[in-house]
Every structure is written in structure tokens, then in C-alpha cells.
Design a protein around this motif. Structure first.
Motif, PDB file in Angstrom:
ATOM      1  N   GLN A  22      26.175   1.585 -15.402  1.00 53.88           N
ATOM      2  CA  GLN A  22      25.413   2.034 -14.301  1.00 53.88           C
ATOM      3  C   GLN A  22      23.975   1.610 -14.744  1.00 53.88           C
ATOM      4  O   GLN A  22      23.769   1.091 -15.803  1.00 53.88           O
ATOM      5  CB  GLN A  22      25.331   3.459 -14.113  1.00 53.88           C
ATOM      6  N   ARG A  23      23.175   1.215 -13.703  1.00 51.76           N
ATOM      7  CA  ARG A  23      21.849   0.861 -13.766  1.00 51.76           C
ATOM      8  C   ARG A  23      21.028   1.861 -14.148  1.00 51.76           C
ATOM      9  O   ARG A  23      20.926   3.138 -13.625  1.00 51.76           O
ATOM     10  CB  ARG A  23      21.291   0.319 -12.373  1.00 51.76           C
ATOM     11  N   ASP A  24      20.246   1.946 -15.325  1.00 48.36           N
ATOM     12  CA  ASP A  24      19.542   2.944 -15.849  1.00 48.36           C
ATOM     13  C   ASP A  24      17.908   2.681 -15.905  1.00 48.36           C
ATOM     14  O   ASP A  24      17.427   1.488 -15.960  1.00 48.36           O
ATOM     15  CB  ASP A  24      19.860   3.103 -17.316  1.00 48.36           C
ATOM     16  N   LEU A  25      17.261   3.774 -15.831  1.00 41.44           N
ATOM     17  CA  LEU A  25      15.736   3.764 -15.604  1.00 41.44           C
ATOM     18  C   LEU A  25      15.457   3.471 -16.984  1.00 41.44           C
ATOM     19  O   LEU A  25      15.737   4.094 -18.184  1.00 41.44           O
ATOM     20  CB  LEU A  25      15.248   4.877 -15.138  1.00 41.44           C
ATOM     21  N   VAL A  26      14.331   2.528 -17.006  1.00 42.13           N
ATOM     22  CA  VAL A  26      13.853   2.050 -18.436  1.00 42.13           C
ATOM     23  C   VAL A  26      12.380   2.777 -18.516  1.00 42.13           C
ATOM     24  O   VAL A  26      11.998   3.367 -19.636  1.00 42.13           O
ATOM     25  CB  VAL A  26      13.794   0.426 -18.607  1.00 42.13           C
ATOM     26  N   ALA A  27      11.631   2.444 -17.191  1.00 42.04           N
ATOM     27  CA  ALA A  27      10.318   2.985 -17.349  1.00 42.04           C
ATOM     28  C   ALA A  27       9.806   3.110 -16.047  1.00 42.04           C
ATOM     29  O   ALA A  27      10.266   2.500 -15.034  1.00 42.04           O
ATOM     30  CB  ALA A  27       9.394   1.944 -18.097  1.00 42.04           C
ATOM     31  N   ARG A  28       9.028   4.111 -15.854  1.00 39.48           N
ATOM     32  CA  ARG A  28       8.287   4.379 -14.499  1.00 39.48           C
ATOM     33  C   ARG A  28       6.772   4.512 -14.489  1.00 39.48           C
ATOM     34  O   ARG A  28       6.570   5.372 -15.672  1.00 39.48           O
ATOM     35  CB  ARG A  28       8.953   5.652 -14.008  1.00 39.48           C
ATOM     36  N   LEU A  29       6.177   3.982 -13.646  1.00 37.75           N
ATOM     37  CA  LEU A  29       4.806   4.308 -13.519  1.00 37.75           C
ATOM     38  C   LEU A  29       4.300   4.382 -11.964  1.00 37.75           C
ATOM     39  O   LEU A  29       4.893   4.026 -10.966  1.00 37.75           O
ATOM     40  CB  LEU A  29       3.989   2.893 -13.741  1.00 37.75           C
ATOM     41  N   HIS A  46       0.811  -1.215  -0.063  1.00 34.85           N
ATOM     42  CA  HIS A  46       0.130   0.059   0.196  1.00 34.85           C
ATOM     43  C   HIS A  46       0.795   1.260  -0.099  1.00 34.85           C
ATOM     44  O   HIS A  46       0.377   2.588  -0.227  1.00 34.85           O
ATOM     45  CB  HIS A  46      -1.063  -0.227   1.252  1.00 34.85           C
ATOM     46  N   ASN A  47       2.270   1.076   0.311  1.00 35.74           N
ATOM     47  CA  ASN A  47       2.972   2.241   0.305  1.00 35.74           C
ATOM     48  C   ASN A  47       3.536   2.608  -1.026  1.00 35.74           C
ATOM     49  O   ASN A  47       4.290   3.637  -1.170  1.00 35.74           O
ATOM     50  CB  ASN A  47       4.133   2.101   1.481  1.00 35.74           C
ATOM     51  N   ILE A  48       3.520   1.549  -1.802  1.00 38.76           N
ATOM     52  CA  ILE A  48       4.126   1.790  -3.240  1.00 38.76           C
ATOM     53  C   ILE A  48       3.353   3.081  -4.009  1.00 38.76           C
ATOM     54  O   ILE A  48       2.378   3.206  -4.293  1.00 38.76           O
ATOM     55  CB  ILE A  48       4.071   0.755  -4.200  1.00 38.76           C
ATOM     56  N   TYR A  49       4.548   3.853  -4.259  1.00 43.70           N
ATOM     57  CA  TYR A  49       4.116   5.315  -5.115  1.00 43.70           C
ATOM     58  C   TYR A  49       4.272   4.858  -6.466  1.00 43.70           C
ATOM     59  O   TYR A  49       3.505   5.336  -7.760  1.00 43.70           O
ATOM     60  CB  TYR A  49       4.489   6.575  -4.594  1.00 43.70           C
ATOM     61  N   THR A  50       5.741   4.541  -6.723  1.00 43.15           N
ATOM     62  CA  THR A  50       6.266   4.380  -8.181  1.00 43.15           C
ATOM     63  C   THR A  50       6.583   2.910  -8.367  1.00 43.15           C
ATOM     64  O   THR A  50       7.154   2.397  -7.270  1.00 43.15           O
ATOM     65  CB  THR A  50       7.342   5.365  -8.845  1.00 43.15           C
ATOM     66  N   MET A  51       6.548   2.327  -9.457  1.00 46.54           N
ATOM     67  CA  MET A  51       7.041   1.128  -9.637  1.00 46.54           C
ATOM     68  C   MET A  51       7.960   1.160 -11.264  1.00 46.54           C
ATOM     69  O   MET A  51       7.075   1.678 -12.038  1.00 46.54           O
ATOM     70  CB  MET A  51       5.807  -0.053  -9.679  1.00 46.54           C
ATOM     71  N   ASP A  52       8.888   0.706 -11.043  1.00 48.18           N
ATOM     72  CA  ASP A  52       9.926   1.180 -12.387  1.00 48.18           C
ATOM     73  C   ASP A  52      10.892  -0.138 -12.717  1.00 48.18           C
ATOM     74  O   ASP A  52      10.717  -1.042 -11.946  1.00 48.18           O
ATOM     75  CB  ASP A  52      11.102   2.178 -11.827  1.00 48.18           C
ATOM     76  N   TRP A  53      11.182   0.055 -13.888  1.00 47.04           N
ATOM     77  CA  TRP A  53      12.236  -1.198 -14.446  1.00 47.04           C
ATOM     78  C   TRP A  53      13.467  -0.343 -14.680  1.00 47.04           C
ATOM     79  O   TRP A  53      13.300   0.789 -15.302  1.00 47.04           O
ATOM     80  CB  TRP A  53      11.414  -1.451 -15.577  1.00 47.04           C
ATOM     81  N   VAL A  56      20.426  -7.062 -17.483  1.00 48.93           N
ATOM     82  CA  VAL A  56      19.727  -7.524 -16.372  1.00 48.93           C
ATOM     83  C   VAL A  56      18.652  -6.461 -16.076  1.00 48.93           C
ATOM     84  O   VAL A  56      18.821  -5.312 -15.878  1.00 48.93           O
ATOM     85  CB  VAL A  56      20.479  -7.866 -15.216  1.00 48.93           C
ATOM     86  N   TYR A  57      17.404  -6.974 -16.018  1.00 53.68           N
ATOM     87  CA  TYR A  57      16.521  -6.068 -15.647  1.00 53.68           C
ATOM     88  C   TYR A  57      15.771  -6.035 -14.328  1.00 53.68           C
ATOM     89  O   TYR A  57      15.559  -7.283 -13.840  1.00 53.68           O
ATOM     90  CB  TYR A  57      15.091  -6.275 -16.914  1.00 53.68           C
ATOM     91  N   TYR A  58      15.715  -5.045 -13.701  1.00 54.46           N
ATOM     92  CA  TYR A  58      15.441  -4.922 -12.370  1.00 54.46           C
ATOM     93  C   TYR A  58      14.098  -4.223 -12.061  1.00 54.46           C
ATOM     94  O   TYR A  58      13.835  -3.175 -12.672  1.00 54.46           O
ATOM     95  CB  TYR A  58      16.559  -4.265 -11.596  1.00 54.46           C
ATOM     96  N   CYS A  59      13.233  -4.722 -11.314  1.00 59.82           N
ATOM     97  CA  CYS A  59      12.044  -4.029 -10.848  1.00 59.82           C
ATOM     98  C   CYS A  59      12.389  -3.345  -9.556  1.00 59.82           C
ATOM     99  O   CYS A  59      13.227  -3.778  -8.540  1.00 59.82           O
ATOM    100  CB  CYS A  59      11.123  -5.114 -10.412  1.00 59.82           C
ATOM    101  N   HIS A  60      11.838  -2.021  -9.339  1.00 55.23           N
ATOM    102  CA  HIS A  60      12.115  -1.102  -8.478  1.00 55.23           C
ATOM    103  C   HIS A  60      10.767  -0.533  -7.891  1.00 55.23           C
ATOM    104  O   HIS A  60       9.914  -0.206  -8.684  1.00 55.23           O
ATOM    105  CB  HIS A  60      13.108   0.022  -8.756  1.00 55.23           C
ATOM    106  N   ALA A  61      10.650  -0.350  -6.495  1.00 57.60           N
ATOM    107  CA  ALA A  61       9.515   0.326  -6.053  1.00 57.60           C
ATOM    108  C   ALA A  61       9.769   1.361  -4.910  1.00 57.60           C
ATOM    109  O   ALA A  61      10.677   1.039  -4.232  1.00 57.60           O
ATOM    110  CB  ALA A  61       8.408  -0.790  -5.502  1.00 57.60           C
ATOM    111  N   SER A  62       8.970   2.594  -4.933  1.00 53.68           N
ATOM    112  CA  SER A  62       9.518   3.405  -3.878  1.00 53.68           C
ATOM    113  C   SER A  62       8.130   3.846  -3.442  1.00 53.68           C
ATOM    114  O   SER A  62       7.035   4.021  -4.036  1.00 53.68           O
ATOM    115  CB  SER A  62      10.193   4.494  -4.367  1.00 53.68           C
ATOM    116  N   ASP A  63       8.101   4.494  -2.133  1.00 56.35           N
ATOM    117  CA  ASP A  63       6.882   5.084  -1.726  1.00 56.35           C
ATOM    118  C   ASP A  63       7.134   6.750  -2.090  1.00 56.35           C
ATOM    119  O   ASP A  63       8.057   6.997  -2.802  1.00 56.35           O
ATOM    120  CB  ASP A  63       6.820   5.214  -0.353  1.00 56.35           C
TER     121      ASP A  63
END
Length: 117
Positions: A44-51, A29-36, A92-99
Motif C-alpha cells: 500500500q501507499r504509506d504516508l511519509v511526511a505531512r505539512l 490557495h485551497n491547499i491545507y496539507t501537503m504530504d509525501w 516511488v514517492y508521491y506528492c499529495h495535497a488536500s484542502d
């Protein structure tokens, strides 16, 4: 905290498609963004997409028009639909979530995507 598990990576020929999934558990319930993000060795690890939870999206220029990020809240799962794949999408694709504040940051362990020419 939030735990993330990616799946759906693999080997695909150039021009093909893959759909990555990111299953979330814990304090979702704390998730505000979910990214790949994606990362190749030595870079470096680069942002591909953000929702965002409000439905806003943004994409790296290199994937615009080919990748689509989405989220199924009922299944607590995020997706990255990848089409017209190119060898340079190999990573390598990583999922990321933040509040909203950024105080909560969660990463999955990654899933390998390899695109052959």
C-alpha cells in the motif's frame, strides 16, 4: 483543482541524500496539507511526511530525524529533503495535497527513488 508534479528522484548510495520537489499549480490557495507518500510494488501507499498550512509536521517513525518536509509558498513548491538514505527507502514517492475538508485531493504521478547498498 490542483495539479502536482514531482521531481528530484534518482539513484543514490546508502547514506546519501536527495531532495524531492513538488510543484503545485491551479487552485493552490485551497491547499491545507501537503504530504509525501511512498509505495513499493505490491504494497500500500504509506504516508511519509505531512505539512499543514499552519506549519505542523508529522513523520513516519521510519524517517524521523532523516527526512524533512517543507514548502516554499512563493514558489508554490513543496520539498522532501531526505538524508541518511537506506535501501528500504527505495520506492516511488508521491506528492499529495488536500484542502481542509478533504474534498479536494490531488496526487502527482510519482518519482522513483532507488537507494543502493
Amino acid at each position: 483543482q490542483v495539479q502536482l508534479v514531482e521531481s528530484g528522484g534518482g539513484l543514490v548510495q546508502a547514506g546519501g541524500s536527495l531532495r524531492l520537489s513538488c510543484a503545485a499549480s491551479g487552485s493552490i490557495h485551497n491547499i491545507y496539507t501537503m504530504d509525501w507518500y511512498r509505495q513499493v510494488p505490491g504494497k500500500q501507499r504509506d504516508l511519509v511526511a505531512r505539512l499543514t498550512s499552519g506549519g505542523s509536521t508529522n513523520y513516519a517513525d521510519s524517517v524521523k530525524g532523516r527526512f524533512t518536509i517543507s514548502r516554499d509558498s512563493a514558489k508554490n513548491t513543496g520539498y522532501l529533503q531526505m538524508s541518511a538514505l537506506k535501501p528500504e527507502d527505495t520506492a516511488v514517492y508521491y506528492c499529495h495535497a488536500s484542502d481542509y475538508s478533504g474534498a479536494m485531493n490531488a496526487w502527482g504521478k510519482g518519482t522513483q527513488v532507488t537507494v543502493s547498498s
